[in-house]
Design a protein around this motif. Structure first.
Motif, PDB file in Angstrom:
ATOM      1  N   LEU A  73      30.446 -13.247   2.570  1.00 21.53           N
ATOM      2  CA  LEU A  73      29.423 -12.807   1.609  1.00 21.53           C
ATOM      3  C   LEU A  73      29.476 -13.530   0.265  1.00 21.53           C
ATOM      4  O   LEU A  73      28.440 -14.027  -0.216  1.00 21.53           O
ATOM      5  N   PRO A  74      30.628 -13.629  -0.400  1.00 20.02           N
ATOM      6  CA  PRO A  74      30.612 -14.273  -1.728  1.00 20.02           C
ATOM      7  C   PRO A  74      30.174 -15.726  -1.680  1.00 20.02           C
ATOM      8  O   PRO A  74      29.525 -16.217  -2.619  1.00 20.02           O
ATOM      9  N   TRP A  75      30.497 -16.437  -0.594  1.00 18.69           N
ATOM     10  CA  TRP A  75      30.173 -17.859  -0.513  1.00 18.69           C
ATOM     11  C   TRP A  75      28.678 -18.089  -0.378  1.00 18.69           C
ATOM     12  O   TRP A  75      28.145 -19.092  -0.848  1.00 18.69           O
ATOM     13  N   ILE A 120      24.283 -10.406  -5.937  1.00 18.13           N
ATOM     14  CA  ILE A 120      25.372  -9.511  -6.332  1.00 18.13           C
ATOM     15  C   ILE A 120      25.243  -8.172  -5.614  1.00 18.13           C
ATOM     16  O   ILE A 120      26.235  -7.621  -5.086  1.00 18.13           O
ATOM     17  N   ALA A 121      24.008  -7.637  -5.562  1.00 17.66           N
ATOM     18  CA  ALA A 121      23.788  -6.351  -4.900  1.00 17.66           C
ATOM     19  C   ALA A 121      24.078  -6.460  -3.397  1.00 17.66           C
ATOM     20  O   ALA A 121      24.698  -5.561  -2.804  1.00 17.66           O
ATOM     21  N   ALA A 122      23.631  -7.566  -2.774  1.00 20.33           N
ATOM     22  CA  ALA A 122      23.861  -7.749  -1.340  1.00 20.33           C
ATOM     23  C   ALA A 122      25.346  -7.864  -1.037  1.00 20.33           C
ATOM     24  O   ALA A 122      25.847  -7.309  -0.054  1.00 20.33           O
ATOM     25  N   THR A 123      26.068  -8.585  -1.888  1.00 16.47           N
ATOM     26  CA  THR A 123      27.514  -8.718  -1.690  1.00 16.47           C
ATOM     27  C   THR A 123      28.205  -7.370  -1.803  1.00 16.47           C
ATOM     28  O   THR A 123      29.048  -7.011  -0.961  1.00 16.47           O
ATOM     29  N   ALA A 124      27.833  -6.614  -2.832  1.00 15.31           N
ATOM     30  CA  ALA A 124      28.461  -5.305  -3.038  1.00 15.31           C
ATOM     31  C   ALA A 124      28.175  -4.375  -1.865  1.00 15.31           C
ATOM     32  O   ALA A 124      29.089  -3.707  -1.347  1.00 15.31           O
ATOM     33  N   PHE A 125      26.918  -4.319  -1.416  1.00 15.82           N
ATOM     34  CA  PHE A 125      26.581  -3.432  -0.311  1.00 15.82           C
ATOM     35  C   PHE A 125      27.266  -3.894   0.972  1.00 15.82           C
ATOM     36  O   PHE A 125      27.771  -3.070   1.753  1.00 15.82           O
ATOM     37  N   GLY A 126      27.269  -5.220   1.209  1.00 16.68           N
ATOM     38  CA  GLY A 126      27.896  -5.736   2.422  1.00 16.68           C
ATOM     39  C   GLY A 126      29.382  -5.439   2.462  1.00 16.68           C
ATOM     40  O   GLY A 126      29.918  -5.036   3.511  1.00 16.68           O
ATOM     41  N   LEU A 128      21.622  10.657   6.949  1.00 20.44           N
ATOM     42  CA  LEU A 128      20.849   9.688   6.168  1.00 20.44           C
ATOM     43  C   LEU A 128      21.694   8.465   5.824  1.00 20.44           C
ATOM     44  O   LEU A 128      21.220   7.331   5.873  1.00 20.44           O
ATOM     45  N   TRP A 129      22.969   8.683   5.469  1.00 20.94           N
ATOM     46  CA  TRP A 129      23.790   7.560   5.009  1.00 20.94           C
ATOM     47  C   TRP A 129      23.992   6.533   6.101  1.00 20.94           C
ATOM     48  O   TRP A 129      24.078   5.330   5.826  1.00 20.94           O
ATOM     49  N   GLN A 130      24.061   6.972   7.382  1.00 24.08           N
ATOM     50  CA  GLN A 130      24.241   6.006   8.456  1.00 24.08           C
ATOM     51  C   GLN A 130      22.966   5.194   8.697  1.00 24.08           C
ATOM     52  O   GLN A 130      23.039   4.002   9.027  1.00 24.08           O
ATOM     53  N   PHE A 131      21.808   5.815   8.511  1.00 26.59           N
ATOM     54  CA  PHE A 131      20.559   5.040   8.605  1.00 26.59           C
ATOM     55  C   PHE A 131      20.489   4.018   7.464  1.00 26.59           C
ATOM     56  O   PHE A 131      20.093   2.860   7.668  1.00 26.59           O
ATOM     57  N   VAL A 132      20.871   4.445   6.259  1.00 26.03           N
ATOM     58  CA  VAL A 132      20.887   3.514   5.124  1.00 26.03           C
ATOM     59  C   VAL A 132      21.868   2.385   5.391  1.00 26.03           C
ATOM     60  O   VAL A 132      21.580   1.204   5.140  1.00 26.03           O
ATOM     61  N   LEU A 133      23.044   2.727   5.915  1.00 26.09           N
ATOM     62  CA  LEU A 133      24.056   1.728   6.224  1.00 26.09           C
ATOM     63  C   LEU A 133      23.530   0.724   7.249  1.00 26.09           C
ATOM     64  O   LEU A 133      23.683  -0.494   7.074  1.00 26.09           O
ATOM     65  N   ALA A 134      22.894   1.217   8.306  1.00 22.38           N
ATOM     66  CA  ALA A 134      22.422   0.334   9.373  1.00 22.38           C
ATOM     67  C   ALA A 134      21.338  -0.613   8.870  1.00 22.38           C
ATOM     68  O   ALA A 134      21.417  -1.834   9.045  1.00 22.38           O
ATOM     69  N   PHE A 135      20.305  -0.041   8.239  1.00 22.12           N
ATOM     70  CA  PHE A 135      19.223  -0.891   7.728  1.00 22.12           C
ATOM     71  C   PHE A 135      19.741  -1.850   6.645  1.00 22.12           C
ATOM     72  O   PHE A 135      19.318  -3.012   6.577  1.00 22.12           O
ATOM     73  N   VAL A 157      21.155  -7.331   4.799  1.00 22.35           N
ATOM     74  CA  VAL A 157      22.106  -8.278   4.197  1.00 22.35           C
ATOM     75  C   VAL A 157      22.341  -9.459   5.140  1.00 22.35           C
ATOM     76  O   VAL A 157      22.386 -10.616   4.705  1.00 22.35           O
ATOM     77  N   ALA A 158      22.496  -9.192   6.431  1.00 24.53           N
ATOM     78  CA  ALA A 158      22.710 -10.271   7.404  1.00 24.53           C
ATOM     79  C   ALA A 158      21.516 -11.217   7.450  1.00 24.53           C
ATOM     80  O   ALA A 158      21.678 -12.447   7.535  1.00 24.53           O
TER      81      ALA A 158
END
Length: 598
Positions: free
Chosen positions: A48-50, A67-73, A98-105, A110-111
């Protein structure tokens, strides 16, 4: 090729991240019992950082998104690792919270963004289309529709189970591709570049068009370790192209020779980019067998490039290098060990002692690290030089790991949708219907698809997507699995020299300071092996069966080699002898396809 001895030392933040990235992967290589839902999210997190933080040229908005994508990933990967046991009890489905749906999406997003930034928008674009098909494909009529997938099950299979993001492809990246990337980075940081060039110059420089033949041979040698067309043309080409121009070569020819020779790096065993490792896993054959089977086609490719250069040499009256410019056997012998020793260690570990590819690559890396202490210019050991080379190697390895992770993880989403919806089977059936059960028509459709995908995707991604849909169709039509995969892989490579994309052509043309289109025209003639050798091993199957029928394999290689020489003469030879060239073309095509061997 320039050694990376010089240049600014990377900043300490970069070095710390690089050490962590490489260290994690070395630990994963040697710690074989790490669960997949720990090792694969770690691979993702380390990349992620690279991709998001250290890439240059981003505007302020993209930097904050990064920065947000790295933190969430990082947060999502950590959650998966910490809660692994509880997640396994969900049997690949979301628990409805809800948190698992947020995590999955969120992890899928991010990918996709990681792949967009690391490569081209096309790869994540294909992944998005596949995801839309998974969500809405049940509304399509007829063959292309699917029965529908519960959202919690589908997202769970993509993010919480060993499919999608954390599927087989991600495992291949960790276990097989990354060790060779670390090896390549360490080899490139030392004296190997000087060794490639010295040996190639001594062996080929004295022949007609010696500078161009040096380029072919040096790129073949570099390809044994690197397996990257872009790295090959940028490193070897930085020396060979100016050298050819200085000797009076037309600029388009100088660039074309290096573009073609560098493209061969991805088909040259034992590394072959990353395709050999993926192929070995997909068809369940030992990696060493894949590398050995690939040897004769790769040799034929470079021989065809050598012959093409020779015919251009006659056309432009190009001479060899003067004896005074040859390094001498003493210099060549002194510098050759810096690439030969790691290569010999790697091949011995793989094919004689039968160790795993990852372990073999790590042993070869350790040997190479020990050789980084030698300063070839000053003929002495140098601790500061060793430190600088190690820092450069670690940062380069980390960047390459992040790039392949971005490609492979996104491709894993595509393959995951194929498996979950049966889309791959449906497209296979469509290819069989369109071809009417005729193998050569199916091969033509496959070649077109590979070439189109290769125009916008990295070779590895193009190969993976195309073989997932076309490979089973070719096998059903009677083609051996190895031949089907090799055919797809070779045609996915065509984009390196074929307009409109032709990545190596653009790089080489920029080094030569010449328009790219004439370079592409010459490159396609010198690199005709990329177009014809796959057809050759379909018509002469023994070419890939050297382990089973070595005599027939060598006969097939001789037959195809003569055919390539005839066709090369027809395309490049004396412009006045058009009748002779036409006869050579007809004879070459007939020899390639008739009286198949094997």
């Amino acid at each position: 090729m320039q050694s990376q001895d010089a240049g600014a030392r990377p900043g300490w933040i970069l070095l710390v991240c690089a050490a962590i990235t490489v260290g994690i992967h070395v630990w994963l290589i040697f710690t074989t019992l790490v669960p997949n839902l720990v090792s694969r999210p770690l691979h993702f997190a380390a990349a992620l950082p690279w991709v998001f933080l250290f890439a240059q040229g981003r505007n302020a908005v993209e930097r904050w998104i990064g920065i947000a994508a790295t933190a969430f990933g990082l947060f999502g990967a950590a959650l998966l690792i910490v809660d692994r046991r509880a997640i396994l009890d969900q049997y690949g489905s979301l628990d409805g919270s809800l948190w698992q749906f947020v995590l999955a999406f969120g992890l899928i997003a991010v990918a996709l963004e990681m792949a967009r930034r690391a490569v081209q928008p096309v790869l994540p674009g294909v992944a998005v289309l596949c995801l839309l098909y998974a969500f809405y494909g049940e509304h399509l009529p007829g063959l292309l529709g699917h029965p529908g997938l519960p959202l919690d099950y589908f997202l769970g299979s993509m993010v919480l189970a060993e499919g999608g993001l954390w599927g087989q492809l991600t495992g291949i990246s960790i276990d097989l591709i990354v060790p060779f990337m670390i090896l390549g980075a360490v080899v490139s940081a030392g004296e190997a570049g000087r060794g490639f060039m010295s040996l190639a110059t001594q062996l080929a420089g004295g022949y007609r068009a010696g500078a161009a033949k040096v380029s072919v041979l040096a790129s073949a040698l570099y390809g044994t370790i690197s397996g990257s067309a872009s790295a090959n043309v940028a490193s070897v080409g930085a020396i060979t192209i100016p050298g050819m121009i200085r000797m009076g070569y037309p600029r388009p020819l100088a660039a074309a020779v290096e573009a073609v020779a560098s493209s061969g790096g991805q088909i040259m065993p034992p590394v072959m980019g990353s395709a050999a490792f993926i192929m070995a896993e997909l068809i369940r054959q030992p990696y060493a067998d894949i590398a050995i089977a690939s040897a004769l086609p790769a040799i034929l490719f470079f021989l065809a490039a050598w012959v093409g250069v020779h015919y251009f040499a006659h056309r432009f009256n190009l001479k060899g290098l003067p004896t005074s410019e040859l390094p001498g056997w003493g210099v060549a012998a002194a510098s050759a060990p810096f690439f030969a020793v790691p290569l010999v260690v790697l091949i011995t570990m793989l094919m004689v002692l039968a160790y795993s590819p990852a372990y073999s690559a790590m042993v070869a890396t350790a040997v190479t690290v020990a050789m980084l202490v030698w300063d070839g210019e000053r003929k002495r050991f140098s601790a500061p030089l060793f430190l600088n080379r190690m820092l450069v190697a670690v940062v380069d390895a980390a960047r390459q790991i992040a790039l392949i992770a971005a490609i492979i993880i996104c491709a894993g989403l595509i393959v995951g949708v194929f498996h979950a919806t049966g889309l791959g089977v449906k497209i296979t059936g469509l290819i069989l219907d369109l071809s009417g059960g005729r193998l050569w028509l199916a091969l033509l459709l496959t070649a077109i698809a590979c070439t189109i995908l290769g125009m916008e995707l990295p070779t590895t991604a193009a190969y993976l997507i195309c073989v997932a849909v076309a490979g089973p169709a070719l096998v059903k039509l009677g083609l051996p699995e190895l031949h089907a995969h090799m055919f797809v892989f070779w045609y996915a490579l065509l984009c390196t020299i074929t307009p409109p994309v032709c990545g190596t052509v653009f790089v080489a043309a920029s080094i030569a300071g010449t328009p790219w289109l004439p370079v592409a025209g010459m490159a396609m003639r010198i690199g005709l092996g990329l177009f014809l050798i796959p057809l050759g091993f379909i018509a002469n199957p023994a070419l890939l069966q050297i382990l089973v029928t070595p005599g027939l394999a060598l006969l097939a290689a001789a037959k195809i080699g003569v055919a390539l020489a005839l066709i090369s003469y027809a395309l490049i030879g004396n412009t006045q002898a058009w009748l002779r060239r036409a006869a050579a073309f007809a004879a070459g095509i007939a020899l390639l396809f008739m009286f198949g061997v094997g």
